[in-house]
Design a protein around this motif. Structure first.
Motif, PDB file in Angstrom:
ATOM      1  N   ASP A 282     -24.924  -8.097  48.142  1.00  0.00           N
ATOM      2  CA  ASP A 282     -23.564  -7.719  48.556  1.00  0.00           C
ATOM      3  C   ASP A 282     -23.584  -7.214  49.994  1.00  0.00           C
ATOM      4  O   ASP A 282     -24.187  -6.179  50.291  1.00  0.00           O
ATOM      5  CB  ASP A 282     -23.015  -6.635  47.623  1.00  0.00           C
ATOM      6  CG  ASP A 282     -21.520  -6.420  47.792  1.00  0.00           C
ATOM      7  OD1 ASP A 282     -21.055  -6.332  48.951  1.00  0.00           O
ATOM      8  OD2 ASP A 282     -20.822  -6.350  46.770  1.00  0.00           O
TER       9      ASP A 282
ATOM     10  N   GLU B 125     -15.762  -3.016  47.720  1.00  0.00           N
ATOM     11  CA  GLU B 125     -16.021  -4.166  46.854  1.00  0.00           C
ATOM     12  C   GLU B 125     -14.981  -5.248  47.109  1.00  0.00           C
ATOM     13  O   GLU B 125     -13.784  -5.001  46.993  1.00  0.00           O
ATOM     14  CB  GLU B 125     -15.970  -3.725  45.392  1.00  0.00           C
ATOM     15  CG  GLU B 125     -16.174  -4.863  44.395  1.00  0.00           C
ATOM     16  CD  GLU B 125     -15.976  -4.411  42.958  1.00  0.00           C
ATOM     17  OE1 GLU B 125     -15.360  -5.169  42.189  1.00  0.00           O
ATOM     18  OE2 GLU B 125     -16.444  -3.304  42.607  1.00  0.00           O
ATOM     19  N   THR B 126     -15.420  -6.440  47.491  1.00  0.00           N
ATOM     20  CA  THR B 126     -14.502  -7.557  47.714  1.00  0.00           C
ATOM     21  C   THR B 126     -14.998  -8.799  46.993  1.00  0.00           C
ATOM     22  O   THR B 126     -16.203  -8.982  46.808  1.00  0.00           O
ATOM     23  CB  THR B 126     -14.355  -7.879  49.224  1.00  0.00           C
ATOM     24  OG1 THR B 126     -15.603  -8.409  49.716  1.00  0.00           O
ATOM     25  CG2 THR B 126     -13.959  -6.650  50.018  1.00  0.00           C
ATOM     26  N   GLN B 127     -14.071  -9.662  46.623  1.00  0.00           N
ATOM     27  CA  GLN B 127     -14.432 -10.901  45.952  1.00  0.00           C
ATOM     28  C   GLN B 127     -15.196 -11.833  46.891  1.00  0.00           C
ATOM     29  O   GLN B 127     -16.089 -12.562  46.473  1.00  0.00           O
ATOM     30  CB  GLN B 127     -13.171 -11.605  45.436  1.00  0.00           C
ATOM     31  CG  GLN B 127     -12.496 -10.882  44.283  1.00  0.00           C
ATOM     32  CD  GLN B 127     -13.416 -10.678  43.091  1.00  0.00           C
ATOM     33  OE1 GLN B 127     -14.019 -11.634  42.585  1.00  0.00           O
ATOM     34  NE2 GLN B 127     -13.543  -9.442  42.636  1.00  0.00           N
TER      35      GLN B 127
ATOM     36  N   ASN C 124     -19.738  -6.836  39.271  1.00  0.00           N
ATOM     37  CA  ASN C 124     -18.288  -6.952  39.110  1.00  0.00           C
ATOM     38  C   ASN C 124     -17.696  -8.057  39.976  1.00  0.00           C
ATOM     39  O   ASN C 124     -16.883  -8.855  39.508  1.00  0.00           O
ATOM     40  CB  ASN C 124     -17.598  -5.625  39.455  1.00  0.00           C
ATOM     41  CG  ASN C 124     -17.894  -4.540  38.452  1.00  0.00           C
ATOM     42  OD1 ASN C 124     -18.083  -4.812  37.268  1.00  0.00           O
ATOM     43  ND2 ASN C 124     -17.953  -3.300  38.905  1.00  0.00           N
ATOM     44  N   ASN C 125     -18.104  -8.120  41.246  1.00  0.00           N
ATOM     45  CA  ASN C 125     -17.473  -9.113  42.113  1.00  0.00           C
ATOM     46  C   ASN C 125     -18.226 -10.442  42.170  1.00  0.00           C
ATOM     47  O   ASN C 125     -17.765 -11.387  42.801  1.00  0.00           O
ATOM     48  CB  ASN C 125     -17.259  -8.558  43.531  1.00  0.00           C
ATOM     49  CG  ASN C 125     -18.549  -8.263  44.271  1.00  0.00           C
ATOM     50  OD1 ASN C 125     -19.641  -8.565  43.811  1.00  0.00           O
ATOM     51  ND2 ASN C 125     -18.430  -7.643  45.434  1.00  0.00           N
TER      52      ASN C 125
ATOM     53  N   ASN D 245     -23.437  -6.730  43.323  1.00  0.00           N
ATOM     54  CA  ASN D 245     -22.500  -6.051  42.431  1.00  0.00           C
ATOM     55  C   ASN D 245     -22.081  -7.031  41.340  1.00  0.00           C
ATOM     56  O   ASN D 245     -21.510  -8.079  41.634  1.00  0.00           O
ATOM     57  CB  ASN D 245     -21.282  -5.588  43.249  1.00  0.00           C
ATOM     58  CG  ASN D 245     -20.260  -4.840  42.414  1.00  0.00           C
ATOM     59  OD1 ASN D 245     -20.261  -4.911  41.193  1.00  0.00           O
ATOM     60  ND2 ASN D 245     -19.360  -4.135  43.071  1.00  0.00           N
TER      61      ASN D 245
ATOM     62  N   GLY E 261     -18.786 -11.021  46.913  1.00  0.00           N
ATOM     63  CA  GLY E 261     -19.409 -11.501  45.682  1.00  0.00           C
ATOM     64  C   GLY E 261     -19.733 -12.979  45.745  1.00  0.00           C
ATOM     65  O   GLY E 261     -20.800 -13.425  45.304  1.00  0.00           O
TER      66      GLY E 261
ATOM     67  N   SER F  49     -17.407 -14.610  37.586  1.00  0.00           N
ATOM     68  CA  SER F  49     -16.192 -15.434  37.640  1.00  0.00           C
ATOM     69  C   SER F  49     -16.053 -16.124  36.286  1.00  0.00           C
ATOM     70  O   SER F  49     -17.013 -16.173  35.500  1.00  0.00           O
ATOM     71  CB  SER F  49     -16.296 -16.480  38.749  1.00  0.00           C
ATOM     72  OG  SER F  49     -17.291 -17.447  38.431  1.00  0.00           O
TER      73      SER F  49
END
Length: 341
Positions: free
Chosen positions: A16, A94-96, A129-130, A127, A99, A133
């Protein structure tokens, strides 16, 4: 590639870009010892490296951009762009987009590993989370790489100079741990650990401690029967085969009395049972190694640490240790292969 003939080429997936991964990577590679030992290839984007070099005031960090691994320069720090355009770097957020880049970086490194263009891989933290998908579920590096290389089982092996801890179960809910403890599962992890300690760490006759699942290792069945029914029979079987496998030990007393110093490896039953004491003992020098893969993969034992990202205060000790551990394992595997030929 044989490190006796050339420096091993080690890929670094950037993780990340909004966490501390880029910072600790740059700082670790500024260590002249590492540049003399390996040829690093960073899978990221040149703009990301340039951003952090300027923001952190690390102007001594220089790199060479290459389009493909075949262009690698053995006297430079190499960077391969894994995306046409670099996502915006927003330290600590945190950004997509970050990710997507983390996954693209990992996939590009895996491709070059499969084509035998790299001798090993060091993964910077990402991360979950990001990176997840609907198309691609990501539980962790260990599981992702195990599937990518078509291996049925691997071992999350946390290693440092003084302690090595492997896990029977990894990234699963605590409520599912007991049902996932079986004789076959423990044997599989023990076999991988024993082979890794021999092949990857050069230990001819490893001593291994097995932890119990329950408090006080079950207290003779009073606090649970997994030790009596599952764990002890496995230990007895390995002892009968001449293996130096001992236990089960109560985890609190085992680490409280520093018994880990008497063993080459410790097999814990679940994630926090092994990782909490390991990180308490070796947080700045600990390395996450995936044993049982046909390739060498290590990682620092910390996460993205968004709270300190971009502040130039992240400690690169674990990343440096991960790179050096990858080098040592590559060297040990090559020596072992030569002796076995």
């Amino acid at each position: 590639m044989n490190p006796k003939k050339n420096k091993p080429v080690i890929g670094i997936s950037i993780g990340d870009i909004n966490g501390i991964g880029v910072e600790v990577t740059i700082k670790a590679l500024l260590d002249n010892r590492i540049q003399k030992m390996i040829t690093p290839v960073i899978y990221a984007h040149g703009k990301v490296l340039s951003f952090y070099r300027k923001q952190l005031g690390l102007e001594d960090f220089n790199f060479m951009q290459i389009r493909h691994i075949d262009e690698v320069h053995h006297k430079k720090i190499n960077v391969i762009n894994v995306m046409e355009e670099s996502p915006e770097v927003i330290s600590g957020v945190e950004t997509q987009e970050a990710g997507k880049m983390a996954l693209a970086s990992l996939d590009a490194a895996i491709k070059d590993l499969k084509e035998n263009k790299l001798d090993g891989l060091v993964t910077a933290p990402l991360n979950k989370n990001n990176i997840n998908s609907p198309e691609k579920r990501f539980i962790g590096h260990t599981e992702y790489l195990t599937e990518a290389f078509g291996v049925k089982n691997s071992l999350m092996f946390l290693v440092s100079e003084d302690v090595r801890v492997g896990l029977v179960t990894g990234h699963i809910p605590i409520k599912d741990v007991s049902s996932n403890i079986s004789e076959s599962g423990i044997k599989t992890k023990l076999d991988i650990m024993i082979k890794s300690l021999k092949d990857d760490f050069g230990i001819g006759k490893p001593r291994i401690a097995v932890l119990g699942l329950n408090p006080h290792a079950g207290e003779d069945g009073l606090l649970g029967d997994e030790e009596e029914k599952i764990i002890i029979p496995v230990i007895r079987e390995y002892k009968d085969k001449g293996q130096l496998v001992f236990g089960p030990y109560s985890a609190d007393g085992f680490f409280g009395m520093m018994y880990q110093k008497k063993f080459d490896g410790v097999l814990a039953m679940y994630h926090d049972q092994g990782l909490i004491p390991f990180k308490s003992l070796a947080f700045e020098t600990g390395v996450n190694f995936t044993a049982g893969l046909p390739i060498v993969r290590t990682s620092p034992d910390h996460g993205t640490a968004y709270n300190i990202a971009g502040k130039n205060i992240a400690d690169e000790g674990s990343m440096r240790a991960a790179i050096m551990q990858a080098y040592d394992i590559i060297r040990n595997r090559n020596d072992w292969e030569e002796e076995s030929d």
